[in-house]
Design an enzyme around this catalytic site. Structure first.
Site, mmCIF file in Angstrom:
data_model
loop_
_atom_site.group_PDB
_atom_site.id
_atom_site.type_symbol
_atom_site.label_atom_id
_atom_site.label_comp_id
_atom_site.label_asym_id
_atom_site.label_seq_id
_atom_site.Cartn_x
_atom_site.Cartn_y
_atom_site.Cartn_z
ATOM 1 N N LYS A 1 -19.699 60.213 -75.210
ATOM 2 C CA LYS A 1 -18.235 60.126 -75.218
ATOM 3 C C LYS A 1 -17.694 59.879 -76.628
ATOM 4 C CE LYS A 1 -18.290 56.884 -72.020
ATOM 5 N NZ LYS A 1 -19.760 56.860 -71.849
ATOM 6 N N THR A 2 -18.298 58.920 -77.331
ATOM 7 C CA THR A 2 -17.855 58.646 -78.702
ATOM 8 C C THR A 2 -18.087 59.861 -79.595
ATOM 9 O OG1 THR A 2 -18.460 56.338 -78.367
ATOM 10 C CG2 THR A 2 -18.109 57.043 -80.643
ATOM 11 N N ASP B 1 -12.237 53.287 -76.775
ATOM 12 C CA ASP B 1 -13.449 53.166 -75.970
ATOM 13 C C ASP B 1 -13.201 52.077 -74.926
ATOM 14 O OD1 ASP B 1 -16.004 53.732 -75.186
ATOM 15 O OD2 ASP B 1 -16.992 52.745 -76.874
ATOM 16 N N THR C 1 -16.389 54.015 -68.553
ATOM 17 C CA THR C 1 -17.558 54.129 -67.689
ATOM 18 C C THR C 1 -17.131 53.933 -66.241
ATOM 19 O OG1 THR C 1 -17.906 51.787 -68.153
ATOM 20 C CG2 THR C 1 -19.252 53.353 -69.384
ATOM 21 N N ARG D 1 -28.662 58.919 -75.590
ATOM 22 C CA ARG D 1 -28.887 57.713 -76.396
ATOM 23 C C ARG D 1 -30.263 57.141 -76.118
ATOM 24 N NH1 ARG D 1 -24.608 53.880 -75.465
ATOM 25 N NH2 ARG D 1 -23.582 54.701 -77.304
HETATM 26 P P1 ADP Z 1 -21.168 57.059 -75.412
HETATM 27 O O1 ADP Z 1 -19.973 56.934 -76.298
HETATM 28 O O2 ADP Z 1 -20.926 57.915 -74.209
HETATM 29 O O3 ADP Z 1 -21.778 55.744 -75.036
HETATM 30 P P2 ADP Z 1 -22.387 58.249 -77.770
HETATM 31 O O4 ADP Z 1 -21.421 59.318 -78.061
HETATM 32 O O5 ADP Z 1 -22.328 57.014 -78.609
HETATM 33 O O6 ADP Z 1 -22.318 57.850 -76.226
HETATM 34 O O7 ADP Z 1 -23.856 58.911 -77.871
HETATM 35 C C1 ADP Z 1 -25.007 58.135 -78.016
HETATM 36 C C2 ADP Z 1 -26.029 58.837 -78.879
HETATM 37 O O8 ADP Z 1 -26.513 59.985 -78.176
HETATM 38 C C3 ADP Z 1 -25.489 59.335 -80.205
HETATM 39 O O9 ADP Z 1 -26.375 58.944 -81.215
HETATM 40 C C4 ADP Z 1 -25.521 60.836 -80.139
HETATM 41 O O10 ADP Z 1 -26.125 61.342 -81.283
HETATM 42 C C5 ADP Z 1 -26.417 61.150 -78.972
HETATM 43 N N1 ADP Z 1 -25.817 62.230 -78.174
HETATM 44 C C6 ADP Z 1 -24.954 62.055 -77.150
HETATM 45 N N2 ADP Z 1 -24.624 63.239 -76.614
HETATM 46 C C7 ADP Z 1 -25.285 64.190 -77.312
HETATM 47 C C8 ADP Z 1 -25.363 65.617 -77.203
HETATM 48 N N3 ADP Z 1 -24.687 66.276 -76.259
HETATM 49 N N4 ADP Z 1 -26.125 66.269 -78.085
HETATM 50 C C9 ADP Z 1 -26.824 65.589 -79.016
HETATM 51 N N5 ADP Z 1 -26.808 64.241 -79.152
HETATM 52 C C10 ADP Z 1 -26.052 63.550 -78.313
#
Ligand code: ADP
Length: 334
Positions: free
Chosen positions: A64-65, A109, A158, A217
């Site tokens: 998401k981030t 977030d 979430t 992640r």
């Molecule tokens: P969230 O905000 O949903 O908790 P993040 O965006 O922080 O998740 O992603 C967590 C990690 O996973 C990051 O380091 C990112 O590089 C990796 N990641 C997430 N989605 C992808 C994707 N579709 N392709 C490659 N790497 C991803």
């Protein structure tokens, strides 16, 4: 000890940042979301207007981030990042909103954890690009309307179910993020291995991907643990046996369940005969917050067909009993 873990956490965040895809075309998986989003972005670019507000819903670590950053990059717009818990008072939000540049992307977030007064201020900002600044107190207080620059809100949650309907309705588009397929996680791992300089043959990538709880992640984190193991105990090459041995050492089981997942299942089966049992009872029994059990463990257990959420509480499936090598009571599924 705290210093060490703070340093490790800082490291972890740095590596995570380094592994983030920067453009939509580099983002792996989530095909539907990617297509929806690229349409929204493309048409906004053509009309030269900020796109509709975007809500992203999904488990932690699904990207998401990363997508919020990509949205700003694709729009060539500045990005401001904050989170629901940081917006305790309306003033916290007002000071951000009133300093946004035209077209800026504001990422909030954990938007479901925003305080009520901030939430109400956000409604007006999202709809009319306006905030009411309250001056004074009590009966003499007056609200001074202040125009703000048109911006795009990107909210991540979430738990979309916890968002009040008026807030949910003000998003033009909701991206539902699903767990990733094994093949997609293999692509994530191959990309990360290249960036980190890890030798990762296909079978090694497959083994890690299979055990990553459908989550990029976690895949990236396990890759680093397995790499440590491969460097210290072998020649640095992450083949299948090395990956498997390392993951066993880190208590990730063959289906990717981690300690918390297994604790939840174990308690549900051994202490409550497979359920039904309420979320908070279950959480107390594993010594975690209900929210942690609900947000971190359950969605994956549900998707693996090991646990079901019913109106009467959480229930273990037949697969859960066999996964833990236990025999269900004779009347369990009658
Ligand atoms: P969230 O905000 O949903 O908790 P993040 O965006 O922080 O998740 O992603 C967590 C990690 O996973 C990051 O380091 C990112 O590089 C990796 N990641 C997430 N989605 C992808 C994707 N579709 N392709 C490659 N790497 C991803």
């Amino acid at each position: 000890r705290e210093l060490v873990s703070a340093a490790a956490e800082g490291d972890e965040l740095q590596i995570e940042a380094a592994l983030r895809p920067k453009r939509l075309s580099e983002f792996i998986g989530q095909g539907r979301v990617r297509e929806q989003l690229s349409l929204v972005l493309e048409s906004a670019l053509r009309r030269q207007r900020p796109p509709d507000h975007v809500l992203m819903n999904g488990s932690p670590g699904l990207g998401k981030t990363t997508l919020a950053m990509i949205i700003a990059a694709e729009l060539n717009a500045p990005l401001r990042i904050t989170s629901g818990p940081a917006l305790e008072r309306a003033g916290d939000l007002a000071s951000i909103l009133s300093t946004l540049a035209e077209g800026e992307v504001l990422f909030i977030d954990e938007i479901h954890r925003m305080a009520r007064p901030a939430e109400e201020m956000l409604y007006l900002a999202m709809e009319d690009f306006r905030v009411d600044i309250v001056v004074g107190k009590g009966p003499g207080a007056t609200a001074i309307p202040l125009d703000i620059a048109p911006f795009t809100l990107v909210g991540a949650t979430t738990r979309a179910g916890l968002l009040p309907a008026p807030l949910r309705d003000r998003f033009g588009f909701t991206a539902h993020m699903d767990f990733y397929e094994v093949g997609e996680l293999e692509q994530v791992l191959n990309r990360s291995a290249k960036l980190l300089g890890v030798t990762l043959p296909g079978e090694g990538a497959h083994e890690i991907a299979r055990r990553s709880r459908g989550t990029p992640r976690i895949a990236n984190r396990l890759l680093r643990r397995v790499r440590d193991f491969a460097d210290v105990r072998a020649d640095g090459v992450v083949n299948r046996d090395i990956a498997s041995a390392a993951l066993n050492l880190y208590e990730v089981d063959a289906e990717g369940l981690d300690r918390l997942d297994r604790a939840v299942l174990g308690v549900l089966l051994k202490k409550f005969g497979g359920g039904p049992v309420g979320l908070s009872t279950l959480a107390v029994a594993v010594g975690e917050e209900p929210e942690t059990v609900e947000v971190v463990a359950e969605p994956f257990l549900v998707r693996q067909g090991l646990l079901a959420r019913t109106p009467r509480g959480r229930v273990a499936t037949a697969a859960a009993w066999s996964h833990l090598g236990l025999t269900p009571p004779p009347d369990a599924f009658g």
